[in-house]
Design a protein around this motif. Structure first.
Motif, PDB file in Angstrom:
ATOM      1  N   GLN A  22       0.824  -1.214   0.000  1.00 55.68           N
ATOM      2  CA  GLN A  22       0.000   0.000   0.000  1.00 55.68           C
ATOM      3  C   GLN A  22       0.855   1.260   0.000  1.00 55.68           C
ATOM      4  OE1 GLN A  22      -3.275   0.095  -0.664  1.00 55.68           O
ATOM      5  NE2 GLN A  22      -2.932  -2.095  -0.953  1.00 55.68           N
ATOM      6  N   LYS A  38      -8.794 -10.037   2.782  1.00 49.54           N
ATOM      7  CA  LYS A  38      -8.984  -9.417   4.097  1.00 49.54           C
ATOM      8  C   LYS A  38      -9.483 -10.467   5.076  1.00 49.54           C
ATOM      9  CE  LYS A  38      -9.697  -5.840   6.905  1.00 49.54           C
ATOM     10  NZ  LYS A  38      -8.706  -4.914   7.350  1.00 49.54           N
ATOM     11  N   HIS A  53     -11.324  -9.066  -2.560  1.00 51.50           N
ATOM     12  CA  HIS A  53     -11.857  -7.807  -3.106  1.00 51.50           C
ATOM     13  C   HIS A  53     -10.976  -7.343  -4.262  1.00 51.50           C
ATOM     14  CE1 HIS A  53     -14.344  -7.249   0.489  1.00 51.50           C
ATOM     15  NE2 HIS A  53     -13.288  -7.583   1.186  1.00 51.50           N
ATOM     16  N   GLU A  59     -11.566   0.746   0.983  1.00 50.21           N
ATOM     17  CA  GLU A  59     -12.057  -0.088   2.075  1.00 50.21           C
ATOM     18  C   GLU A  59     -13.515   0.192   2.418  1.00 50.21           C
ATOM     19  OE1 GLU A  59     -10.625  -1.884   6.319  1.00 50.21           O
ATOM     20  OE2 GLU A  59      -9.274  -0.630   5.156  1.00 50.21           O
ATOM     21  N   ARG A  62     -15.943  -1.849   0.217  1.00 52.65           N
ATOM     22  CA  ARG A  62     -15.868  -3.310   0.194  1.00 52.65           C
ATOM     23  C   ARG A  62     -17.088  -3.931   0.845  1.00 52.65           C
ATOM     24  NH1 ARG A  62      -9.773  -3.464   2.412  1.00 52.65           N
ATOM     25  NH2 ARG A  62      -8.872  -2.275   0.695  1.00 52.65           N
ATOM     26  N   TYR A  64     -18.876  -7.618   2.238  1.00 57.45           N
ATOM     27  CA  TYR A  64     -18.506  -8.902   2.827  1.00 57.45           C
ATOM     28  C   TYR A  64     -19.732  -9.805   2.783  1.00 57.45           C
ATOM     29  CZ  TYR A  64     -14.461  -6.300   4.409  1.00 57.45           C
ATOM     30  OH  TYR A  64     -13.322  -5.534   4.438  1.00 57.45           O
ATOM     31  N   GLN A 189      -9.356   4.147  -7.825  1.00 66.86           N
ATOM     32  CA  GLN A 189     -10.436   3.388  -7.203  1.00 66.86           C
ATOM     33  C   GLN A 189     -11.204   2.658  -8.227  1.00 66.86           C
ATOM     34  OE1 GLN A 189     -10.451   3.050  -3.934  1.00 66.86           O
ATOM     35  NE2 GLN A 189      -8.715   4.399  -3.890  1.00 66.86           N
TER      36      GLN A 189
END
Length: 189
Positions: A22, A38, A53, A59, A62, A64, A189
């Motif tokens: 990152q 993750k 992802h 973040e 995202r 789940y 993004q």
């Protein structure tokens, strides 16, 4: 000596492979493609759910769900869903644009039974789109051995003592991938 086409970061769990990726991407102008995984806190059964992802997804965006759940684990048992690697994982890798950088964070043992996914990882390493990957430090997994031995990749061992110096060493490679210096900006993004 020619710059490596692909960067593989290999080290113990929790040493900072993902953090270094990152940090490097924050200095890169190329669009980000590929994937990241993750691991969440354990659920009521004591198992940690692990999700996949798109690497360029913020973040906060995202989701789940069962659709991107690649497995669950505790300290002894791993429940793996190779069909998610072979579906979404392949989709994230094949969507890479020629001007992007492919992130693979992280490659481990869970996907070793996902033949479509593992084949796509190796094809990406055969290709010309730069790859930066975190690779689990395990030698008992043939897939990971093949990744680390790939002729187009350079393996960099990371630990708590060298991670800052490794950033300084790898930053010029990212800049070269961009055709020079990368202005400071966040991954697309």
């Amino acid at each position: 000596m020619a710059e490596p086409r692909h960067i593989l970061l290999c080290g113990a769990r929790g040493v900072g492979k993902s953090t270094l990726i990152q940090k490097l991407l924050a200095s890169c102008t190329r669009p980000v493609s590929g994937f990241l995984t993750k691991r969440l806190a354990p659920d009521e059964t004591g198992f940690h759910p692990i999700y996949i992802h798109p690497a360029g997804l913020a973040e906060a965006q995202r989701k789940y769900s069962a659709r991107n759940l690649i497995g669950t684990c505790d300290s002894r048992v791993h429940n793996v869903f190779p069909e998610v690697f072979d579906g979404l994982g392949v989709q994230y890798l094949t969507a890479a644009r020629p001007d992007s950088v492919i992130v693979m964070d992280e490659l481990g043992f869970m996907e070793s039974q996902a033949s479509l996914f593992t084949g796509e990882v190796l094809r990406a390493l055969d290709g010309s789109i730069p790859v930066i990957a975190a690779v689990k430090d395990r030698t008992d997994i043939p897939f990971l051995n093949a990744v680390r031995a790939h002729k187009n990749a350079t393996v960099y061992s990371i630990d708590a003592e060298n991670r800052d110096a490794l950033y300084e060493r790898l930053l010029p490679i990212l800049r070269a991938w961009n055709g020079e210096g990368c202005p400071k900006q966040q991954p697309s993004q």
